[in-house]
Design an enzyme around this catalytic site. Structure first.
Site, mmCIF file in Angstrom:
data_model
loop_
_atom_site.group_PDB
_atom_site.id
_atom_site.type_symbol
_atom_site.label_atom_id
_atom_site.label_comp_id
_atom_site.label_asym_id
_atom_site.label_seq_id
_atom_site.Cartn_x
_atom_site.Cartn_y
_atom_site.Cartn_z
ATOM 1 N N SER A 22 16.242 26.029 3.194
ATOM 2 C CA SER A 22 17.069 26.457 4.333
ATOM 3 C C SER A 22 16.465 25.977 5.654
ATOM 4 O O SER A 22 17.178 25.496 6.542
ATOM 5 C CB SER A 22 17.163 27.982 4.366
ATOM 6 O OG SER A 22 17.883 28.453 3.262
ATOM 7 N N GLN A 171 25.038 30.776 6.179
ATOM 8 C CA GLN A 171 25.661 29.463 6.411
ATOM 9 C C GLN A 171 26.793 29.601 7.415
ATOM 10 O O GLN A 171 26.923 28.793 8.339
ATOM 11 C CB GLN A 171 26.167 28.887 5.091
ATOM 12 C CG GLN A 171 25.031 28.559 4.137
ATOM 13 C CD GLN A 171 25.493 28.052 2.792
ATOM 14 O OE1 GLN A 171 26.683 28.076 2.484
ATOM 15 N NE2 GLN A 171 24.559 27.596 1.985
ATOM 16 N N ASP A 317 19.844 34.005 -3.796
ATOM 17 C CA ASP A 317 19.521 32.815 -4.601
ATOM 18 C C ASP A 317 18.560 33.124 -5.740
ATOM 19 O O ASP A 317 18.389 32.310 -6.650
ATOM 20 C CB ASP A 317 18.914 31.727 -3.704
ATOM 21 C CG ASP A 317 19.948 31.154 -2.749
ATOM 22 O OD1 ASP A 317 21.155 31.301 -3.016
ATOM 23 O OD2 ASP A 317 19.546 30.558 -1.735
ATOM 24 N N ARG A 390 19.420 26.233 -9.981
ATOM 25 C CA ARG A 390 18.721 27.518 -10.147
ATOM 26 C C ARG A 390 18.914 28.080 -11.564
ATOM 27 O O ARG A 390 18.070 28.818 -12.056
ATOM 28 C CB ARG A 390 19.166 28.515 -9.082
ATOM 29 C CG ARG A 390 18.833 28.019 -7.666
ATOM 30 C CD ARG A 390 18.728 29.115 -6.656
ATOM 31 N NE ARG A 390 18.844 28.577 -5.307
ATOM 32 C CZ ARG A 390 17.842 28.038 -4.606
ATOM 33 N NH1 ARG A 390 16.631 27.969 -5.128
ATOM 34 N NH2 ARG A 390 18.047 27.576 -3.384
HETATM 35 C C1 S3P Z 1 21.683 29.532 2.732
HETATM 36 C C2 S3P Z 1 22.412 30.682 2.688
HETATM 37 C C3 S3P Z 1 22.879 31.306 1.439
HETATM 38 C C4 S3P Z 1 22.120 30.761 0.242
HETATM 39 C C5 S3P Z 1 22.006 29.268 0.275
HETATM 40 C C6 S3P Z 1 21.244 28.846 1.517
HETATM 41 C C7 S3P Z 1 21.306 28.974 4.036
HETATM 42 O O1 S3P Z 1 24.251 31.021 1.261
HETATM 43 O O2 S3P Z 1 22.755 31.157 -0.947
HETATM 44 O O3 S3P Z 1 21.325 28.776 -0.858
HETATM 45 O O4 S3P Z 1 20.418 28.094 4.094
HETATM 46 O O5 S3P Z 1 21.887 29.393 5.034
HETATM 47 P P1 S3P Z 1 25.401 31.923 1.944
HETATM 48 O O6 S3P Z 1 25.300 31.713 3.400
HETATM 49 O O7 S3P Z 1 26.688 31.405 1.391
HETATM 50 O O8 S3P Z 1 25.104 33.315 1.508
#
Ligand code: S3P
Length: 435
Positions: A22, A171, A317, A390
């Site tokens: 991230s 996200q 995750d 994963r």
């Molecule tokens: C992430 C947010 C999560 C996560 C993804 C990475 C990010 O998704 O599952 O692997 O880097 O902002 P969501 O925002 O859909 O929950």
């Protein structure tokens, strides 16, 4: 491709877990929006992050990568160029959703697409707020799925965002914050549950006025972003595979240095601790804007638990590998409020249940999660990654304690987030045939 996996009784060593996925995406994007040069160290050179890097090149940012070091020359806010080609985000939801936020602020036309999995995933959650800010957005399936097209304000600016985000998603939140940098006033958004705050931390470190107050985030676009040299912590989501592996293998002790322990992200530590895991945090400290710690994990007797409410977004995750831990724990584990799990790289409610069932565990699939009856030994089986990195790594962890051999199909998918996974596994098991 298929890999043979054998059970082990012992795990020992130090694993240098790769950089946080991230934060790697965000360090690239935000430095591309800053004007000038920055160096990123500890970058995760995995397929997803490399997609972000390639897409940002199409906007005119420049990159020079030597392994885990990336030199960025940012274009500056408002100076991105119109991409001359379609942006291929591959398997990466973070690339697509965050770049929607960037594209919304660019005076020009952007087209984003991805692989079959990404083209199935929901995009209205990110497009709707951007539309409310004045971006022209469209997509397949009534404007809800990729391929997507976005056109930012021609010669003008976006409207500030004000409202509640209906999905607890970092996200979506990050896309709105990125678009808000191109708005003509203060944006205020409210989250329904706290999601990872890496974007807010980096923006603040780059001089942007971002204020957090409980579930609200306020962002005041001002003088642009200052380039930021960053060192990226080891990825807790990758470390999670070793935390569970060392917890369930009978004779194990692993050290995982400098792992990110940001509280908006560290649900996996809370869940494993509640299950009775033996995890020690040493030398808690800051690495730039992010907290890190050295984690030491040893074998433990695990017991079942409940994962629900706000904890779900903080461990989203890690749920597949936590489900593996649950299958080995004494008693029942329930995962609730996790319908989002069905919308990931695979439908992880289904793919996690299929994995555990193949290994002989008793699992019930629910619309918003899983119910797992733990405590029964797992047996060797033919396992499927479902094209999901994963799930492949969770399968590899389960295979460490299954009786007999497992064959895992689709093992190459680990390259999406953890290209050195098989090498690291071989190192801690002492199984050189696997490297
Ligand atoms: C992430 C947010 C999560 C996560 C993804 C990475 C990010 O998704 O599952 O692997 O880097 O902002 P969501 O925002 O859909 O929950």
């Amino acid at each position: 491709m298929t890999v043979q996996l054998r059970p082990v009784r012992r795990l020992r060593g130090t694993v240098t877990v790769p950089g946080d996925k991230s934060i790697s995406h965000r360090a690239l994007i935000l430095n591309a929006l800053a004007e000038g040069d920055a160096v990123i160290d500890g970058f995760l050179p995995a397929a997803d992050c490399l997609r972000t890097l390639e897409c940002l090149k199409a906007y005119g940012a420049q990159f020079k990568r030597e392994g885990e070091r990336v030199r960025v020359r940012g274009r500056g806010l408002g100076r991105l160029q119109e991409p001359a080609t379609v942006l291929d985000c591959g398997n990466s939801g973070t690339t697509m959703r965050l770049l929607c936020g960037v594209a919304a602020g660019v005076d020009g036309f952007s087209v984003l697409t991805g692989d079959a999995s990404l083209r199935r995933r929901p995009m209205a959650r990110v497009l709707n707020p951007l539309r409310a800010m004045g971006a022209q957005v469209d997509g397949r399936d009534g404007g809800t799925r990729a391929p997507l097209s976005l056109r930012g304000p021609s010669g003008g600016t976006l409207r500030p965002f004000a409202g509640r985000l209906e999905t607890a998603s970092a996200q979506v939140k990050s896309a709105v914050l990125l678009a808000a940098l191109a708005a003509n006033g203060v944006s205020r958004l409210e989250e329904i549950a706290p999601s990872r705050d890496h974007t807010e931390r980096l923006l603040q470190a780059m001089g942007v006025d971002v204020r957090r107050d409980g579930p609200s985030v306020e962002i005041r676009p001002g003088n642009g972003l200052a380039p930021l040299d960053v060192r990226i912590p080891a990825d807790l989501s990758a470390a999670a595979f070793w935390l569970v592996a060392a917890s369930i293998v009978p004779d194990a002790e692993l050290c995982l240095p400098a792992v990110g322990v940001n509280p908006t992200r560290s649900g996996v530590l809370d869940v494993l601790t509640a299950m009775g895991a033996d995890i020690e945090r040493r030398e808690e400290r800051m690495m730039g804007p992010e907290p890190v710690a050295d984690l030491v994990v040893r074998s433990a007797r695990l017991r079942g638990t409940t994962i629900d409410g706000d904890l779900v977004a903080r461990a989203i995750d890690e749920l597949p590998v936590l489900a593996v831990a649950a299958a080995l724990a004494e008693g029942v584990t329930e995962i609730r409020d996790a319908a989002e799990l069905g919308l990931k790289e695979s439908d992880r409610i289904r793919s996690t249940a299929a994995l555990l069932r193949a290994l002989g565990a008793t699992v019930e699939e629910r619309a918003d999660g899983l119910r797992i009856e733990g405590g029964r030994p797992l047996h060797g089986a033919a396992l499927e990654s479902a094209g999901d990195h994963r799930i492949a790594m969770a399968a590899a962890v389960a295979a460490l304690v299954a009786e007999g051999e497992c064959q895992l199909r689709g093992e190459e998918t680990v390259a999406i987030s953890y290209p050195t996974f098989w090498r690291d596994l071989a190192q801690i098991t002492g199984d050189t045939a696997m490297a």
